[in-house]
Scaffold this motif. Structure first.
Motif, PDB file in Angstrom:
ATOM      1  N   HIS A  44      -0.059  -3.603 -39.470  1.00  0.00           N
ATOM      2  CA  HIS A  44      -1.030  -4.049 -40.215  1.00  0.00           C
ATOM      3  C   HIS A  44      -1.950  -3.583 -41.217  1.00  0.00           C
ATOM      4  N   GLU A  94      -4.203  -2.277 -42.456  1.00  0.00           N
ATOM      5  CA  GLU A  94      -4.618  -1.615 -42.499  1.00  0.00           C
ATOM      6  C   GLU A  94      -4.743  -0.318 -42.489  1.00  0.00           C
ATOM      7  N   ASN A 122     -14.514  -7.789 -42.998  1.00  0.00           N
ATOM      8  CA  ASN A 122     -15.399  -6.638 -42.209  1.00  0.00           C
ATOM      9  C   ASN A 122     -16.038  -5.268 -43.249  1.00  0.00           C
ATOM     10  N   TYR A 159      -7.811  -8.171 -30.670  1.00  0.00           N
ATOM     11  CA  TYR A 159      -8.628  -6.464 -29.695  1.00  0.00           C
ATOM     12  C   TYR A 159      -8.760  -6.585 -28.754  1.00  0.00           C
ATOM     13  N   HIS A 212      -6.284   3.064 -37.949  1.00  0.00           N
ATOM     14  CA  HIS A 212      -5.391   2.889 -38.694  1.00  0.00           C
ATOM     15  C   HIS A 212      -4.974   3.454 -39.561  1.00  0.00           C
ATOM     16  N   HIS A 258     -11.682 -11.609 -30.097  1.00  0.00           N
ATOM     17  CA  HIS A 258     -10.829 -11.228 -31.462  1.00  0.00           C
ATOM     18  C   HIS A 258      -9.789 -11.009 -30.504  1.00  0.00           C
ATOM     19  N   SER A 316      -7.356 -10.002 -43.579  1.00  0.00           N
ATOM     20  CA  SER A 316      -6.288  -9.601 -43.738  1.00  0.00           C
ATOM     21  C   SER A 316      -4.939 -10.155 -44.013  1.00  0.00           C
ATOM     22  N   ASP A 323      -7.947 -14.124 -35.615  1.00  0.00           N
ATOM     23  CA  ASP A 323      -8.000 -12.935 -35.858  1.00  0.00           C
ATOM     24  C   ASP A 323      -8.818 -13.697 -36.833  1.00  0.00           C
ATOM     25  N   SER A 324      -9.963 -12.367 -37.525  1.00  0.00           N
ATOM     26  CA  SER A 324     -11.077 -12.699 -38.070  1.00  0.00           C
ATOM     27  C   SER A 324     -10.994 -14.329 -39.192  1.00  0.00           C
ATOM     28  N   SER A 330      -1.243  -9.874 -39.909  1.00  0.00           N
ATOM     29  CA  SER A 330      -2.601  -9.481 -39.549  1.00  0.00           C
ATOM     30  C   SER A 330      -2.626 -10.028 -38.369  1.00  0.00           C
ATOM     31  N   THR A 331      -3.992  -9.833 -36.962  1.00  0.00           N
ATOM     32  CA  THR A 331      -3.204  -9.329 -35.418  1.00  0.00           C
ATOM     33  C   THR A 331      -2.262 -11.423 -35.812  1.00  0.00           C
TER      34      THR A 331
HETATM   35  P1  13P Z   1      -7.664  -9.075 -38.346  1.00  0.00           P
HETATM   36  O1  13P Z   1      -8.285  -9.944 -39.128  1.00  0.00           O
HETATM   37  O2  13P Z   1      -6.035  -8.919 -39.159  1.00  0.00           O
HETATM   38  O3  13P Z   1      -7.483  -9.710 -37.113  1.00  0.00           O
HETATM   39  O4  13P Z   1      -8.173  -7.696 -38.008  1.00  0.00           O
HETATM   40  C1  13P Z   1      -8.905  -7.583 -37.652  1.00  0.00           C
HETATM   41  C2  13P Z   1      -9.622  -5.869 -37.882  1.00  0.00           C
HETATM   42  O5  13P Z   1      -9.937  -5.586 -37.863  1.00  0.00           O
HETATM   43  C3  13P Z   1      -8.087  -5.303 -37.548  1.00  0.00           C
HETATM   44  O6  13P Z   1      -8.985  -3.862 -37.603  1.00  0.00           O
END
Ligand code: 13P
Ligand code: SF4
Length: 297
Positions: free
Chosen positions: A192, A194, A109, A21, A169, A19, A124, A35-36, A208-209
Motif C-alpha cells: 500500500h 502508505e 484520511n 479493513y 504501515h 471498509h 491512495s 476502499d475509501s 490501494s486496498t
Molecule cells: P484505501 O483507500 O486504500 O482503502 O486506504 C485507506 C486507509 O486507511 C489505508 O490505511
C-alpha cells in the motif's frame, strides 16, 4: 445477529458500508465493501435515508460531506485515524503561511476542517492522477508523507510534504518483507502507498486496498504477500478462493479499524446512535475538494 442487522437496515431504509479493513463478520453483513474512494462514491449515490459507516471517523465524515440530507451513523464514534489526527486546520494554516501560495492536495484520511482548507482531495487509488490534474507546478500534499513521496516519484510536479504517516504501515521494515519472501519465495508482494519508501522499493506492485483485490483476481500468480492492514486478507480470500494470501507482518493491524462489533451496529441502528455531523460552513468548503476529486474518478 447478521439477520437482525439486515432486518434493522431494512426497517430504517439504511445501507451498511464497510471498509476493506473491517473485521470479516462486518464485511460479510455489509451492502458494500471497498476502499475509501469507492465508499465515498457509493455514499454519494445512495437513495437510502441512513448510511451506517463501518470504518473510522474521517470516512463517516466524508459521507456526511457528500450526503447532508442523510443520517450517517458511525457505530463507534471513538474509532479515529491516527494519521488524520496528525494535521489540524490550525497547523495547516500555519504551514501555508510559511509557503508561497499553492494548491493543497489532501488525502481523504483527514478531518472535514482540513479538507475545507484544501484545493482537492485524493485517495491512495488516485493520488498521481490528482497531482497531475493540478493546474500549478507546486503543491502541498497532506497529511501522509509516504503517499506524497510515492506520488512525487511518479509526477513531474514539485510536491511539498506534510510530515504525517499511518503508524501501522509506517512501522513496516524491509526486513519484514525479506522474512516473508524467504518463507513464500513464489509469492507476489503487494504494498500500500502508505508504506515507507524502502518497503515500496521492494514491492512487485503498489495499490490501494481495492486495487490489491482487483490485481490479485486478474493475476496469474497463486500466492501473495499482503503489505497492508490484515483486514484486507478477508476480502482477498473471498474474491479469490483458489489463491493464497499471507500478511507481510501480523502486527500490521489497525486497532481503530477493529473497534466496531456486530453488537455496536445493532445498538447504533436500534437507537440511531453514533450520528456524525459536520458544521455547514465546513461541510460546504470540504465538499468542493471532495467533489473535485470524485469528478476525476
Ligand atoms: P484505501 O483507500 O486504500 O482503502 O486506504 C485507506 C486507509 O486507511 C489505508 O490505511
Ligand atoms: Fe488510519 Fe492507518 Fe488505520 Fe488506515 S490503517 S485508518 S491510515 S491508522
Amino acid at each position: 445477529m447478521k439477520q437482525k442487522i439486515r432486518d434493522l437496515l431494512k426497517s430504517r431504509n439504511a445501507i451498511l458500508l464497510a471498509h476493506n479493513y473491517q473485521p470479516g463478520e462486518i464485511q460479510d453483513v455489509a451492502d458494500m465493501t471497498g476502499d475509501s474512494l469507492e465508499l465515498s462514491i457509493k455514499a454519494s449515490k445512495t437513495d437510502a435515508d441512513v448510511i451506517v459507516f463501518c470504518g473510522v471517523h474521517f470516512m463517516a465524515e466524508t459521507a456526511v460531506i457528500l450526503c447532508p440530507d442523510k443520517t450517517v451513523l458511525l457505530p463507534r464514534t471513538d474509532a479515529g485515524c491516527p494519521m488524520a489526527d496528525m494535521i489540524t486546520a490550525e497547523s495547516l494554516k500555519k504551514r501555508l503561511s510559511e509557503l508561497p501560495e499553492m494548491p493543497v492536495v489532501t488525502y481523504v484520511n483527514s478531518s472535514a476542517a482540513v479538507k475545507a482548507l484544501s484545493t482537492i482531495c485524493c485517495t491512495s487509488a488516485n493520488v498521481v492522477k490528482v497531482a497531475n490534474s493540478i493546474d500549478h507546478h507546486e503543491m502541498l500534499m497532506t497529511p501522509d508523507r509516504n503517499l506524497a513521496l510515492y506520488a512525487a516519484e511518479r509526477t513531474d510536479k514539485t510536491i511539498h510534504i506534510w510530515d504525517g504517516c499511518c503508524p501501522y504501515h509506517n512501522a513496516l521494515k524491509p526486513e519484514d518483507v525479506t522474512a516473508a519472501r524467504n518463507v513464500y519465495p513464489d509469492a507476489v508482494f503487494m504494498a500500500h502507498p502508505e508504506c515507507p519508501p524502502d518497503v515500496l522499493a521492494m514491492a512487485d506492485v503498489i495499490h490501494s486496498t481495492s486495487g490489491m483485490i482487483k490485481f490479485a483476481s486478474e493475476s496469474k500468480a497463486e500466492s501473495f504477500i499482503v503489505g497492508t492492514e490484515t483486514g484486507l486478507l478477508h476480502g482477498l480470500s473471498k474474491a479469490n478462493p483458489g489463491k493464497r494470501f499471507y500478511p507481510v507482518s501480523t502486527s500490521l493491524e489497525c486497532a481503530e479499524m477493529k473497534k466496531i462489533t456486530l453488537n455496536d451496529i445493532v445498538r447504533s441502528l436500534e437507537h440511531m446512535e453514533g450520528k456524525v455531523t459536520v458544521p455547514e460552513d465546513i461541510r460546504r468548503a470540504a465538499l468542493s475538494s471532495v467533489e473535485r476529486m470524485i469528478q476525476l474518478a
